[in-house]
Design a protein around this motif. Structure first.
Motif, PDB file in Angstrom:
ATOM      1  N   PRO A 222       1.683  60.377 -30.279  1.00 50.29           N
ATOM      2  CA  PRO A 222       2.015  61.804 -30.245  1.00 50.29           C
ATOM      3  C   PRO A 222       2.692  62.228 -31.545  1.00 50.29           C
ATOM      4  CG  PRO A 222       2.716  60.723 -28.218  1.00 50.29           C
ATOM      5  CD  PRO A 222       2.331  59.633 -29.173  1.00 50.29           C
ATOM      6  N   TRP A 223       2.324  63.402 -32.023  1.00 51.42           N
ATOM      7  CA  TRP A 223       3.002  63.925 -33.206  1.00 51.42           C
ATOM      8  C   TRP A 223       4.254  64.703 -32.808  1.00 51.42           C
ATOM      9  CZ3 TRP A 223       3.864  69.106 -33.814  1.00 51.42           C
ATOM     10  CH2 TRP A 223       3.101  69.978 -33.008  1.00 51.42           C
ATOM     11  N   LEU A 224       4.349  65.054 -31.518  1.00 55.10           N
ATOM     12  CA  LEU A 224       5.524  65.782 -31.015  1.00 55.10           C
ATOM     13  C   LEU A 224       5.940  65.201 -29.676  1.00 55.10           C
ATOM     14  CD1 LEU A 224       7.501  68.277 -31.179  1.00 55.10           C
ATOM     15  CD2 LEU A 224       5.814  69.479 -29.765  1.00 55.10           C
ATOM     16  N   THR A 225       7.216  64.914 -29.555  1.00 49.28           N
ATOM     17  CA  THR A 225       7.812  64.520 -28.273  1.00 49.28           C
ATOM     18  C   THR A 225       9.043  65.380 -28.051  1.00 49.28           C
ATOM     19  OG1 THR A 225       7.043  62.220 -28.459  1.00 49.28           O
ATOM     20  CG2 THR A 225       8.856  62.650 -26.949  1.00 49.28           C
ATOM     21  N   MET A 226       9.071  66.096 -26.936  1.00 54.41           N
ATOM     22  CA  MET A 226      10.196  66.982 -26.629  1.00 54.41           C
ATOM     23  C   MET A 226      10.798  66.608 -25.294  1.00 54.41           C
ATOM     24  SD  MET A 226      10.343  71.142 -26.210  1.00 54.41           S
ATOM     25  CE  MET A 226      11.898  71.962 -25.762  1.00 54.41           C
ATOM     26  N   ARG A 227      12.117  66.550 -25.262  1.00 56.06           N
ATOM     27  CA  ARG A 227      12.866  66.327 -24.033  1.00 56.06           C
ATOM     28  C   ARG A 227      13.552  67.638 -23.671  1.00 56.06           C
ATOM     29  NH1 ARG A 227      12.510  62.355 -20.165  1.00 56.06           N
ATOM     30  NH2 ARG A 227      14.398  62.387 -18.911  1.00 56.06           N
ATOM     31  N   ILE A 228      13.119  68.268 -22.579  1.00 57.55           N
ATOM     32  CA  ILE A 228      13.678  69.551 -22.163  1.00 57.55           C
ATOM     33  C   ILE A 228      15.007  69.311 -21.463  1.00 57.55           C
ATOM     34  CG2 ILE A 228      13.340  71.582 -20.699  1.00 57.55           C
ATOM     35  CD1 ILE A 228      10.322  71.252 -21.199  1.00 57.55           C
ATOM     36  N   GLU A 229      16.059  69.923 -21.975  1.00 55.10           N
ATOM     37  CA  GLU A 229      17.405  69.729 -21.455  1.00 55.10           C
ATOM     38  C   GLU A 229      17.893  70.895 -20.620  1.00 55.10           C
ATOM     39  OE1 GLU A 229      19.215  69.242 -25.217  1.00 55.10           O
ATOM     40  OE2 GLU A 229      18.569  67.153 -25.478  1.00 55.10           O
ATOM     41  N   ARG A 230      17.356  72.069 -20.890  1.00 47.48           N
ATOM     42  CA  ARG A 230      17.730  73.271 -20.128  1.00 47.48           C
ATOM     43  C   ARG A 230      16.474  74.065 -19.822  1.00 47.48           C
ATOM     44  NH1 ARG A 230      21.748  76.970 -23.118  1.00 47.48           N
ATOM     45  NH2 ARG A 230      21.471  78.106 -21.161  1.00 47.48           N
ATOM     46  N   ALA A 231      16.404  74.601 -18.614  1.00 42.19           N
ATOM     47  CA  ALA A 231      15.281  75.460 -18.230  1.00 42.19           C
ATOM     48  C   ALA A 231      15.789  76.494 -17.243  1.00 42.19           C
ATOM     49  CB  ALA A 231      14.149  74.642 -17.613  1.00 42.19           C
ATOM     50  N   SER A 232      15.408  77.739 -17.443  1.00 42.69           N
ATOM     51  CA  SER A 232      15.837  78.806 -16.537  1.00 42.69           C
ATOM     52  C   SER A 232      14.773  79.896 -16.526  1.00 42.69           C
ATOM     53  CB  SER A 232      17.198  79.375 -16.958  1.00 42.69           C
ATOM     54  OG  SER A 232      17.179  79.764 -18.319  1.00 42.69           O
ATOM     55  N   ILE A 233      14.903  80.819 -15.591  1.00 46.72           N
ATOM     56  CA  ILE A 233      13.891  81.863 -15.421  1.00 46.72           C
ATOM     57  C   ILE A 233      14.496  83.241 -15.665  1.00 46.72           C
ATOM     58  CG2 ILE A 233      12.621  80.455 -13.767  1.00 46.72           C
ATOM     59  CD1 ILE A 233      13.675  82.310 -11.547  1.00 46.72           C
ATOM     60  N   ASP A 234      13.602  84.182 -15.937  1.00 48.58           N
ATOM     61  CA  ASP A 234      13.946  85.592 -16.095  1.00 48.58           C
ATOM     62  C   ASP A 234      15.080  85.824 -17.086  1.00 48.58           C
ATOM     63  OD1 ASP A 234      11.930  86.447 -14.382  1.00 48.58           O
ATOM     64  OD2 ASP A 234      13.165  86.134 -12.604  1.00 48.58           O
ATOM     65  N   VAL A 235      14.984  85.113 -18.206  1.00 43.31           N
ATOM     66  CA  VAL A 235      15.930  85.297 -19.304  1.00 43.31           C
ATOM     67  C   VAL A 235      15.388  86.406 -20.209  1.00 43.31           C
ATOM     68  CG1 VAL A 235      16.957  84.217 -21.334  1.00 43.31           C
ATOM     69  CG2 VAL A 235      16.675  82.902 -19.214  1.00 43.31           C
ATOM     70  N   PRO A 236      16.196  87.408 -20.573  1.00 42.66           N
ATOM     71  CA  PRO A 236      15.698  88.473 -21.450  1.00 42.66           C
ATOM     72  C   PRO A 236      15.181  87.904 -22.764  1.00 42.66           C
ATOM     73  CG  PRO A 236      17.827  89.068 -20.507  1.00 42.66           C
ATOM     74  CD  PRO A 236      17.598  87.624 -20.165  1.00 42.66           C
TER      75      PRO A 236
END
Length: 263
Positions: A222-236
């Motif tokens: 992979p040329w990109l590996t991302m670890r998502i640490e925060r996720a939320s919905i309906d953010v302006p």
């Protein structure tokens, strides 16, 4: 998903989500299995999601570099991501990657990459992020069976159709990979691009994978590996959309399309 540029600064009308319960009987088996697993979250229909995490990426023969990524996605419409390379506390590079009003671009410093090939690639990144939130699916996507653990998704784009193969984990029933033919460099043909997702996590308001990797077919890793640490919905995200629109308005006339570097 018919992509039509909405007037700048306006929010498209919210279309009621498709009746996934009634459609599940006609969906390919792995997709229907996923929806059964995701059922508790189907009542959640966010308009936007926000993702934040640490990543590493590789360009050419350079070693992997650390990357901080912040992503705002208006599901089914637009996406803006801020990118920052930091080493030893110093910011070495900043970038902006977006798909807004049907157009994509990548800006790194003063270098801007635009054009139909970038549009198509940026669309697939936005569409993947939308696809992972079943409650937000547009009504005009179609699914076709492939085999026991995969299905083909078809969506309208720029007067034509874009297709991708979604592979599911047979143990969990959750999506594990998204593969499509997309442009890497302007003026060249399409190349298979695969994003793998794993380590699904309940972020409270959003059930989403924590690990995302992207690889081109001619790359061993992979040329990109991302670890998502925060996720939320309906953010302006109006401020970020306007920033991206400003980049498109101000692009230099006659600038040549280039490589979409970060997607």
């Amino acid at each position: 998903m018919t992509i039509a540029a909405s007037p700048s600064g306006t929010t498209p009308a919210v279309v009621p989500p498709p009746d996934l319960d009634s459609r599940s009987a006609s969906l390919p088996a792995p997709v229907a299995r996923w929806l059964r697993h995701a059922r508790p979250n189907l009542s959640i229909v966010p308009q936007t999601i926000y993702l934040e995490g640490a990543a590493r990426f590789k360009r050419g023969r350079l070693p992997y570099l650390p990357l901080d990524i912040r992503i705002w996605t208006r599901l089914g419409f637009d996406r803006v991501s801020e990118l920052e390379v930091r080493i030893a506390g110093l910011t070495l590079m900043r970038g902006l990657d977006a798909f807004v009003d049907g157009h994509g671009f990548t800006r790194v410093g003063s270098e801007l990459s635009t054009g139909p090939s970038v549009d198509q690639g940026a669309f697939h990144v936005m569409f993947l992020e939308t696809l992972l939130v079943p409650g937000a699916w547009p009504a005009d996507i179609r699914w076709e069976p492939v085999d026991a653990d995969s299905a083909r998704v078809i969506t309208p784009f720029v007067g034509g159709l874009e297709k991708a193969r979604v592979t599911f984990d047979l143990r969990t029933g959750l999506p594990a990979a998204y593969s499509t033919d997309r442009y890497r460099t302007a003026g060249e043909g399409k190349l298979r691009w695969t994003a793998t997702v794993a380590d699904w996590h309940d972020f409270g308001t959003l059930f989403y994978p924590r690990l995302v990797e992207a690889r081109w077919a001619d790359q061993p890793q992979p040329w990109l590996t991302m670890r998502i640490e925060r996720a939320s919905i309906d953010v302006p995200m109006d401020e970020h959309l306007e920033r991206a629109r400003r980049v498109l308005r101000e692009r230099v006339e006659g600038s040549s399309p280039g490589v979409s570097r970060f997607s």
